[in-house]
Enzyme design. Structure first.
Site, PDB file in Angstrom:
ATOM      1  N   ASP A  35     -41.974 -18.563  57.545  1.00 50.25           N
ATOM      2  CA  ASP A  35     -41.667 -17.746  58.719  1.00 50.25           C
ATOM      3  C   ASP A  35     -42.464 -18.252  59.918  1.00 50.25           C
ATOM      4  O   ASP A  35     -43.678 -18.313  59.853  1.00 50.25           O
ATOM      5  CB  ASP A  35     -42.034 -16.291  58.408  1.00 50.25           C
TER       6      ASP A  35
ATOM      7  N   GLU B  77     -32.636 -22.436  52.247  1.00 53.47           N
ATOM      8  CA  GLU B  77     -33.038 -22.626  53.638  1.00 53.47           C
ATOM      9  C   GLU B  77     -32.736 -24.039  54.091  1.00 53.47           C
ATOM     10  O   GLU B  77     -32.206 -24.270  55.186  1.00 53.47           O
ATOM     11  CB  GLU B  77     -34.544 -22.371  53.787  1.00 53.47           C
TER      12      GLU B  77
END
Lengths: 224, 618
Positions: free
Chosen positions: A109, A189
């Site tokens: 993140d 991802e």
């Protein structure tokens, strides 16, 4: 930490995990690495409950459906497991000192806002904990599609006395090519970044031994 | 907000030849000039303080985050530096060159004792990490301190080992960490085993390889800190609990567990309620501790006892609510009660989440150790001494010799008033700071209560007893600490002091029993009725940190949960098939059974995960 429920097939070996995927998401990396290193235990850490439950289900299903009753080699996917945990706070609770050989931070993140930078997974104070669980010679793999975060992680790791940068080519030369390939493209991802034609930046570092500076602290000198 | 520093300087006496001991007050910032006092008043209560071994310097800090270094002689303020966060502990190393400070955010910084303004201008570094300081952009550092180490939760306490080669630090997340000093980035060891916050740690001077820790757990733990080995547990809770006289008010708006707040502050919402009330003054009490207690010279030891700073505050005006005044005590208590109610109402109005609208719940009992220390009493043995937040007694036991079979029995000395802090002098005398004016509760009437703030305690036959009678040198000090050192304070002063805040700020609200990975719905008979009951039970279990999408709708199981259960059912069925196949065939046939290949299953699972909300039923 009782590993018998995570790796029942390895109970008698007394082994502990050597690979850790911090923020493993849907488990893509570990599931790609597991068949490559069947004798190495690997653990995913994921803070989200739903996602970690999903990965747990996935591992159980993989173990069940790919079981081969061939006693010679270890059963597939018995060496991979997941724990729902906050790695930033409880890393040392899971891994003994110097027990990991590889630590993975894949697409973490970015916490874009300046006031949230302290929540980033790489920080000057947290690096001490990662250095504690990682053995000297162990490798930290980081990858992200956010360039600012890449620079942040690279500079913090480089500034930290217990890590030194290691180039991708050198790692490939050491035979870690398949790991790096998995880091690039085995996660959800990573695949999403590819679909969006984004760029990925890899930064790897090796954990080194510290030099003990004895004697009193002289605070009038700037630190090295 | 006001604070003033008052310090006793007692010229010492040794056991051998009394030199001079008057116990008279030499210096006090309460007697400073008006402008200086005003500045001090603004600083707020002193929360941490420490005296160096040589008794030359006092270092203090508080909620204003200013690190102040004073000369003991004359209480001259030498320097004032800003800290990045509110401090929790300050220490000075043995050669009095370095100050080490821990803060609520979880960091430990070190600063040179003598401030050099030319070094303190922080270089402005961006977030890109181009400069050395820039790489510390995640940690503010206004006075150019050296970041020694950081925990990821509130750092409650730390000690330097006797050789100052290691620093041992403890946090609210049950960690006890041993790191190199000053290279705090090298972690030598963790001492893992606590199940609740750790709030007190101590390395006994007579056994510097061991570490005693305690906090919210019902036991004290004794460790070999270099190896991390747990040597012994000493059960303490049963002995302490009967004396806990102060309880934690239950906060009505679930206090956030995240102590990564800017200041690591808890009870932020309550502070909003308090903001409108700027107290004119308040009383701050703390106890200075000196380093290097293990000095041989008794003379220095007496000086150390004298050197404790009694920090009291003075109101701006000339109000004189005299402490210990019996009539005003009742007033103070009722004021306190009304203040709590008023605050509750005010906070009610300001909370964003909407008040529950009920009367405040009863306070709850919180077990939290404050300080652990040890005493090596000639002729009587070695002891552990500790205090708990809000408890009216001092607790002690024989120092456990390890390995041993039975942990020592914990005994107590009831002082009738909540013990705030204590310090052990060489030879074993213990000076105790109590909340002298706190009235007894109805459950524990104190009768004729001793209102003195400072009490003296000594060892007799291996037990702690209070020292009342004139006892040569120490008595005069005791008397003057209780008279000339005490300053008046208003009820608001006391409120701002918030002496028992640890009872609310230290415990966490996490339920350790609940493991979201151990799901309740492991049963195999998944008919429709059970699917529904299982799903609704899952809806009832708290999911810490789970996303909003995870909460099940009240009208039965979500589609995702249904799908997951069907997946599970299929996997279990497959496993059973394999079991049966193995038993029938012997070996090798298991993998061929089942219609769905694992690749297909993989894809289906990946798709189900990607498209949250839509369901792929197997």
């Amino acid at each position: 930490m009782d590993w018998s429920s995570h790796y029942p097939a390895f109970v008698s070996t007394g082994k502990t995990p050597e690979f850790a995927d911090v923020g493993c998401g849907f488990g893509g990396l570990l599931i790609a690495l597991a068949p490559m290193f069947p004798d190495t235990l690997m653990l995913g850490m994921e803070i989200r409950v739903q996602v970690s439950q999903y990965v747990q289900d996935r591992i159980i299903a993989l173990r069940t459906t790919s079981a081969i009753s061939n006693a010679a080699s270890p059963e597939p996917y018995q060496n991979v497991s997941i724990v729902r945990a906050n790695a930033m706070k409880f890393m040392p609770n899971y891994f003994p000192k110097h027990s990991l050989s590889s630590l993975f931070f894949l697409f973490p993140d970015p916490h874009f806002k300046a006031r949230k930078h302290k929540a980033r997974i790489i920080s000057p104070t947290l690096l001490a904990e990662y250095a504690y669980v990682l053995r000297p010679g162990g490798i930290v793999y980081t990858i992200t599609d956010v360039h600012d975060l890449h620079e942040w992680m690279k500079s913090h790791l480089a500034a930290f006395p217990l890590f030194e940068p290691v180039a991708e080519e050198d790692l490939r030369a050491q035979g870690k090519g398949p790991i790096i390939d998995a880091v690039y493209s085995s996660t959800e991802e990573g695949k999403k970044v590819e679909r969006n034609n984004g760029q990925k930046w890899l930064a790897c570092f090796m954990r080194i031994e510290p030099l003990r500076i004895l004697g009193r602290l002289n605070t009038h000198l700037h630190q090295e | 907000m006001s604070s003033s520093l008052r310090q006793l300087d007692d010229s010492t006496s040794s056991f051998k030849a009394p030199i001079n001991s008057t116990g008279s007050l030499l210096h006090s910032t309460a007697t400073f000039g008006a402008s200086d006092t005003d500045k001090l008043l603004k600083s707020g209560p002193v929360r941490c303080s420490v005296v160096d071994c040589g008794f030359t310097y006092v270092v203090t800090s508080g909620d204003d985050k200013k690190l102040k270094v004073w000369e003991v002689d004359g209480l001259k303020l030498l320097s004032e530096r800003e800290l990045p966060k509110k401090p929790t502990e300050i220490r000075v190393n043995q050669d009095a060159q370095t100050i080490v400070v821990s803060d609520k955010f979880g960091d430990i910084f070190s600063y040179p004792l003598h401030s050099d303004p030319s070094l303190e201008r922080t270089e402005s570094g961006g977030n890109t990490g181009t400069t050395k300081r820039g790489t510390l952009a995640s940690h503010e550092n206004p006075s150019n301190g050296t970041l020694i180490l950081g925990h990821t939760s509130l750092l409650t306490s730390f000690v330097l080992t006797s050789d100052e080669q290691f620093v041992i630090s403890a946090d609210r997340d049950e960690h006890v960490r041993v790191s190199w000093f000053p290279q705090g980035y090298v972690i030598e060891r963790y001492c893992l085993g606590h199940e609740k916050f750790v709030s007190a740690i101590h390395v006994p001077p007579f056994l510097p390889s061991q570490l005693v820790t305690g906090g919210g757990d019902p036991v004290l733990k004794l460790w070999d800190w270099m190896s991390g080995e747990l040597l012994c547990n000493v059960p303490v809770r049963e002995s302490v609990e009967p004396f806990i006289a102060v309880k934690a008010p239950i906060s009505r708006y679930g206090r956030s567990d995240d102590d990564g707040d800017d200041d690591g502050e808890q009870q932020k919402a309550e502070k909003i309620g308090r903001r409108g009330r700027k107290g004119r003054g308040k009383k701050a009490k703390g106890k200075g501790k000196s380093e290097g207690v293990g000095e041989e010279v008794v003379q220095e030891q007496e000086q150390e006892e004298a050197g404790q700073s009694m920090i009291s505050a003075e109101g701006e005006g000339t109000e004189d609510v005299v402490m210990g005044d019996v009539e005003s005590e009742a007033q103070v208590e009722s004021e306190r009660v009304t203040q709590v109610q008023a605050e509750a109402q005010e906070a009610d109005a300001t909370t964003a989440e909407g008040a529950l609208g009920e009367a405040a719940e009863k306070d709850k009992l919180v077990f939290a150790l404050r300080r652990i220390d040890s005493a090596d009493v000639p002729g009587q043995g070695q002891f552990l001494v500790f205090s708990a937040v809000g408890a009216t007694a001092l607790f002690f036991c024989v120092f456990p010799s390890s390995p041993h079979t039975k942990p020592p029995v914990v005994q107590s000395l009831d002082l009738k008033k909540p013990v705030l802090d204590f310090t052990v002098g060489a030879g074993g005398h213990i000076w105790v700071l109590v909340d002298g004016e706190r009235p007894g509760t109805s459950e524990r009437p104190t009768g004729e209560s001793d209102e003195r703030v400072v009490r003296l305690v000594n060892w007799v036959d291996g037990k702690l007893v209070e020292v009342h009678e004139a006892e040569s040198e120490t008595f005069s000090l005791l008397a003057s600490l209780n008279t000339t050192c005490v300053l008046p304070a208003t009820a608001e002063d006391l409120k701002t002091l918030d002496l028992y805040s640890a009872l609310s700020s230290l415990p966490k609200n996490v339920d350790p029993e609940h493991d979201p990975m151990r799901r309740e719905n492991q049963n195999q008979n998944l008919d429709a009725f059970e699917i529904e009951s299982v799903a609704s039970s899952r809806a009832g279990t708290p999911i810490p940190g789970g996303s909003k999408k995870g909460k099940a709708k009240s009208g039965g199981p979500t589609q995702r949960e249904l799908a997951r259960m069907k997946n599970k059912k299929a996997v279990l069925a497959k496993m059973q098939e394999q079991e049966q196949a193995k038993m029938k065939v012997g070996d090798g046939a298991g993998a061929e059974l089942g219609g769905v290949t694992d690749e297909e299953r993989e894809n289906k699972k990946a798709r189900a995960a990607d498209s949250e909300g839509s369901v792929q039923a197997l």
